[in-house]
Each structure stands twice: as structure tokens, then as C-alpha cells.
Design an enzyme around this catalytic site. Structure first.
Site, PDB file in Angstrom:
ATOM      1  CG  HIS A 132      25.539  40.649  10.553  1.00 43.22           C
ATOM      2  ND1 HIS A 132      24.585  40.622   9.552  1.00 43.22           N
ATOM      3  CD2 HIS A 132      25.618  39.387  11.017  1.00 43.22           C
ATOM      4  CE1 HIS A 132      24.124  39.403   9.419  1.00 43.22           C
ATOM      5  NE2 HIS A 132      24.721  38.621  10.302  1.00 43.22           N
TER       6      HIS A 132
ATOM      7  CD  GLU B  36      24.723  33.209  12.864  1.00 39.00           C
ATOM      8  OE1 GLU B  36      24.862  32.893  14.067  1.00 39.00           O
ATOM      9  OE2 GLU B  36      23.758  33.867  12.444  1.00 39.00           O
TER      10      GLU B  36
END
Length: 228
Positions: A9, A87
Site C-alpha cells: 500500500h 499486515e
């Protein structure tokens, strides 16, 4: 020839503040939005056309996926979201400033927490503020599957079933695949794809918003790897 594109990201608000993020649902910073848009432009310039896109259930990755597709004129491409691409969960470190944490615990300890393959961070309890146990997006999960903290080894164990059940079959069908996710979930998958050792994975860094292209052989071994 199967083609796989990883994109971490764009820079998030907590990346900009040098804070541990993990499963905290932090948005993109303005700079991160621009990184994601530029990544989409580079994908378009490279002539890469996706068949399917995968992302996590965290806002910063979802928005990055959208920008990558929009700015490569492929916003129509099907997107599949999975918590398994989230994550790494940083446990009680989530939300803490990395520099201040290093001053408290020492640079070496923080480096081990961040980069060691199999050392867990201090674990978060289900009752702690910010625990994913009470987050509606994980309501379908067995509570035992919701981590209180992860190392890279556990992150890979969590992500690997999604690779085996979803991503790898798409690649074996000769599809071109986008995975817009996070630094550590992508590091974990890169370890698996490239056969990186437990020791060497500590040194692998994946930059924000920069598409990483894998050209693969039919058996999904890596033929070529490069950043756009």
C-alpha cells in the site's frame, strides 16, 4: 506465462508518523495516495493487464488496490478481499512510535521484534483497546484465529492457505494477478515464492506504492523479478 504483481500500500498516516500499524485500520496519507496513483500509471505504461486482484480487509490496501486499477484503466477487474492478506499483527506495539519504543527497549530488541522471522511481539489481549476481536470485519472468524500478535512465520502460516487456494490456482490458469497488500504479508509471500531463508528474509524491504513484478514459470518458480 503467469505474471504476478505485488504492491505494498501507499504510505499510510501511521507510516508517516513512524508508528507500528499492524491490523489497525489506518488510512493512506496524501503522499501514499499519490504513490498508489503513480503505481497505477506505471502499470499502464508497462502494458500489464490484470485478470483478478487480491487485497486485504484494511483500508490502506483496499484504496491502494483501487488506485492501482483506476490509474491503469482497469477498475472493472474483479477484486477479492481476505483477512489472510492483512499486515502482520504487531500486538501491543500497535500505535506506538518506533523511535520512542527503541529508546525504551533498545534498538536491538525493536529490530528483533520488527525483523526476526520467529520472535513474537508483546501480545495483545482480546479485551485490550484496539483488539480485532470486537471488529465486525472479523465476525466470521473463530476467535482462536484472531491473533494477539504475530511474527513473520505466523504471518506466512496465515497467508499461505490463501495463496494455495486462491492466488496460485489463478496463476496456474495463466492469469495475470495483482496483490495489493502490506509490507509483511508481501514479505511472507515473497519468502515462499522465492525460497528466501529465515535469516535473509530479515533484510528484505518492500517499499510503499511501488509495483513489484514477478514473471513466473509454469510451476510458479520465479523467472524474472523487477520493480516498475
Amino acid at each position: 506465462m503467469p505474471k504476478l504483481v505485488f504492491s505494498r500500500h501507499g504510505l499510510s498516516e501511521w507510516n508517516a508518523l513512524n508508528q507500528f500499524t499492524g491490523w489497525a485500520d489506518v488510512d493512506l496519507a496524501p503522499e501514499g495516495v499519490e504513490e498508489a496513483k503513480e503505481g497505477g500509471r506505471k502499470i499502464k505504461e508497462a502494458g500489464i493487464e490484470f485478470d483478478v486482484a487480491y487485497t486485504s480487509v484494511l483500508t490502506r490496501a483496499i484504496k491502494t488496490c483501487n488506485y492501482l486499477l483506476e490509474y491503469s484503466d482497469q477498475l472493472w477487474v474483479p477484486q477479492i478481499k481476505s483477512w489472510r492478506l492483512n499486515e502482520r499483527h504487531y500486538g501491543k506495539l500497535q500505535g506506538l512510535n518506533k523511535k520512542e519504543t527503541a529508546e525504551k527497549y533498545g534498538d536491538e530488541q525493536v529490530h528483533i521484534w520488527r525483523r526476526s522471522y520467529d520472535t513474537l511481539p508483546p501480545l495483545m489481549e482480546a479485551t485490550d483497546e484496539g483488539s480485532a476481536a470486537n471488529d465486525r470485519r472479523y465476525a466470521m472468524l473463530d476467535q482462536r484465529d484472531i491473533p494477539g500478535g504475530e511474527n513473520l512465520k505466523v504471518t506466512l502460516e496465515r497467508a499461505l492457505p490463501f495463496w494455495q487456494d486462491e492466488i496460485a490456482p489463478a496463476l496456474k490458469d495463466n492469469k495475470t494477478v495483482l496483490v495489493a497488500a502490506h509490507g509483511n504479508s508481501l514479505r511472507a509471500l515473497a519468502k515462499h515464492i522465492e525460497g528466501i531463508s529465515d535469516e535473509d528474509i530479515m533484510d528484505l524491504e518492500i517499499p510503499t506504492g511501488k509495483p513489484l513484478v514477478y514473471e513466473l514459470n509454469d510451476d510458479l518458480t520465479v523467472k524474472e523479478k523487477y520493480y516498475l
